[in-house]
Structures are given as C-alpha cells and as structure tokens.
Design an enzyme around this catalytic site. Structure first.
Site, short mmCIF file in Angstrom:
data_model
loop_
_atom_site.label_atom_id
_atom_site.label_comp_id
_atom_site.label_asym_id
_atom_site.label_seq_id
_atom_site.Cartn_x
_atom_site.Cartn_y
_atom_site.Cartn_z
N ASP A 31 0.86 -1.19 0.00
CA ASP A 31 0.00 0.00 0.00
C ASP A 31 0.89 1.24 0.00
O ASP A 31 1.89 1.31 0.72
CB ASP A 31 -0.90 -0.02 1.24
CG ASP A 31 -2.04 0.97 1.13
OD1 ASP A 31 -3.20 0.54 1.05
OD2 ASP A 31 -1.77 2.20 1.13
N ASN A 86 -13.03 -2.89 2.41
CA ASN A 86 -13.95 -1.76 2.54
C ASN A 86 -14.91 -1.80 1.36
O ASN A 86 -14.50 -1.99 0.22
CB ASN A 86 -13.18 -0.44 2.55
CG ASN A 86 -12.29 -0.31 3.78
OD1 ASN A 86 -12.65 -0.75 4.87
ND2 ASN A 86 -11.11 0.28 3.61
N GLY A 92 -15.01 3.61 3.83
CA GLY A 92 -13.60 3.90 3.65
C GLY A 92 -13.04 3.48 2.31
O GLY A 92 -11.83 3.62 2.08
N GLN A 93 -13.87 2.96 1.41
CA GLN A 93 -13.35 2.56 0.10
C GLN A 93 -13.06 3.80 -0.75
O GLN A 93 -13.93 4.67 -0.91
CB GLN A 93 -14.34 1.64 -0.63
CG GLN A 93 -13.75 1.05 -1.91
CD GLN A 93 -14.68 0.06 -2.62
OE1 GLN A 93 -15.84 -0.09 -2.23
NE2 GLN A 93 -14.17 -0.59 -3.64
N SER A 94 -11.85 3.88 -1.27
CA SER A 94 -11.48 5.01 -2.13
C SER A 94 -11.10 4.56 -3.53
O SER A 94 -11.09 5.37 -4.45
CB SER A 94 -10.33 5.80 -1.49
OG SER A 94 -9.20 4.97 -1.31
N HIS A 99 -10.33 -4.94 -3.29
CA HIS A 99 -8.99 -5.21 -2.75
C HIS A 99 -9.11 -5.61 -1.30
O HIS A 99 -9.98 -5.14 -0.58
CB HIS A 99 -8.08 -3.99 -2.90
CG HIS A 99 -8.66 -2.70 -2.40
ND1 HIS A 99 -9.57 -1.97 -3.14
CD2 HIS A 99 -8.50 -2.04 -1.24
CE1 HIS A 99 -9.92 -0.89 -2.47
NE2 HIS A 99 -9.30 -0.91 -1.29
N HIS A 101 -7.07 -5.51 2.17
CA HIS A 101 -5.92 -4.99 2.92
C HIS A 101 -5.39 -6.10 3.81
O HIS A 101 -6.17 -6.81 4.46
CB HIS A 101 -6.36 -3.83 3.83
CG HIS A 101 -6.82 -2.59 3.14
ND1 HIS A 101 -6.01 -1.50 2.96
CD2 HIS A 101 -8.02 -2.26 2.61
CE1 HIS A 101 -6.70 -0.54 2.34
NE2 HIS A 101 -7.93 -0.98 2.12
P1 DGP Z 1 -9.47 1.75 0.27
O1 DGP Z 1 -9.46 3.05 1.03
O2 DGP Z 1 -9.97 0.55 1.08
O3 DGP Z 1 -10.15 1.90 -1.07
O4 DGP Z 1 -7.94 1.43 0.00
C1 DGP Z 1 -7.25 1.90 -1.09
C2 DGP Z 1 -5.80 1.81 -0.73
O5 DGP Z 1 -5.05 1.93 -1.92
C3 DGP Z 1 -5.31 2.92 0.20
O6 DGP Z 1 -4.88 2.34 1.44
C4 DGP Z 1 -4.16 3.56 -0.52
C5 DGP Z 1 -3.86 2.61 -1.65
N1 DGP Z 1 -3.45 3.23 -2.88
C6 DGP Z 1 -4.09 4.23 -3.53
N2 DGP Z 1 -3.44 4.55 -4.64
C7 DGP Z 1 -2.37 3.70 -4.72
C8 DGP Z 1 -1.31 3.55 -5.66
O7 DGP Z 1 -1.22 4.23 -6.70
N3 DGP Z 1 -0.38 2.60 -5.39
C9 DGP Z 1 -0.45 1.82 -4.27
N4 DGP Z 1 0.53 0.92 -4.09
N5 DGP Z 1 -1.43 1.94 -3.36
C10 DGP Z 1 -2.38 2.87 -3.59
#
Ligand code: DGP
Length: 113
Positions: A31, A86, A92-94, A99, A101
């Site tokens: 992450d 999420n 909290g999903q962005s 995915h 975690h």
């Molecule tokens: P969520 O908030 O559950 O949708 O988690 C998305 C996660 O993705 C967040 O913890 C940060 C990670 N993330 C976002 N953009 C990138 C990226 O470009 N590369 C990587 N390795 N992680 C990313």
C-alpha cells in the site's frame, strides 16, 4: 480491464507498484500509504468494483485472495494480521476495484474508528 481504474492499471503494469506476489489472476503489492509496518493489498486482476458486486462465478477467486494474502503475510514475517475489505465510500473505500488490505506488525485495536 477497466481503462479508468487505478488498480487495473497496476494489474497490467501500466502504473508501477512494489509487488509481493503475482500470478495469472492475482496480485499483491504494498500500500502506498501504509497504516502498519506491513500493509499490502491483494487484488484480482479481473475488475470487480467491490465486495457487493462479487458473483457466484467469483467465489473461487475471492477465496484465493484470502489464501494468497495469508501466505504473503507469513512470507513477510507476520503470524498475526488483519484482513480488511472496505465496501463503499462511507466504509472507507477510495479505489473501486475490489482489494483486500493485509495489515500487521503492530498491535491493532478493535473496533475500527
Ligand atoms: P481503500 O481506502 O480501502 O479503497 O484502500 C485503497 C488503498 O489503496 C489505500 O490504502 C491507498 C492505496 N493506494 C491508492 N493509490 C495507490 C497507488 O497508486 N499505489 C499503491 N501501491 N497503493 C495505492
């Protein structure tokens, strides 16, 4: 592949990521904003928006995410770890490509905030 999806782009190598595991249908990568000493994500290469959009056809794939995540956690020195999905912005999903975690390497509180 969905062209405007960040994790689809990571899955095909268009956007770099620190990969920990890869096979034909799955990828694990660190992450970019780690919330624990070990924090990585497991994704299917197939675009699925979120857990709520998993179909019966995806059940084997989704089960494999847990096996792969646990295997990579162990390979990275973890015996205790947390697996989190999420679903939806309020949870909290962005990134809207499913995915999981995997977090560990420190004490984790419960319930989450
Ligand atoms: P969520 O908030 O559950 O949708 O988690 C998305 C996660 O993705 C967040 O913890 C940060 C990670 N993330 C976002 N953009 C990138 C990226 O470009 N590369 C990587 N390795 N992680 C990313």
């Amino acid at each position: 592949m969905t062209t405007d999806c960040l994790f689809c782009k990571i899955a095909v190598g268009e956007i770099p990521a620190e990969k920990l595991y890869e096979d034909g249908d799955m990828l694990a990568f660190r992450d970019v904003a780690p919330q624990a000493p070990v924090h990585f994500l497991v994704i299917p290469k197939k675009h699925i928006q979120d857990p709520a959009n998993v179909t019966t056809d995806d059940e084997t794939l989704i089960g494999k995410m847990m096996r792969v995540g646990s295997q990579v956690a162990k390979e990275n020195g973890l015996t205790d770890f947390r697996l989190v999905y999420n679903n939806g912005a309020e949870a909290g999903q962005s990134v809207f490509h499913i995915h999981m975690h995997v977090l560990g390497g420190r004490s984790l509180s419960w319930p989450p905030g």
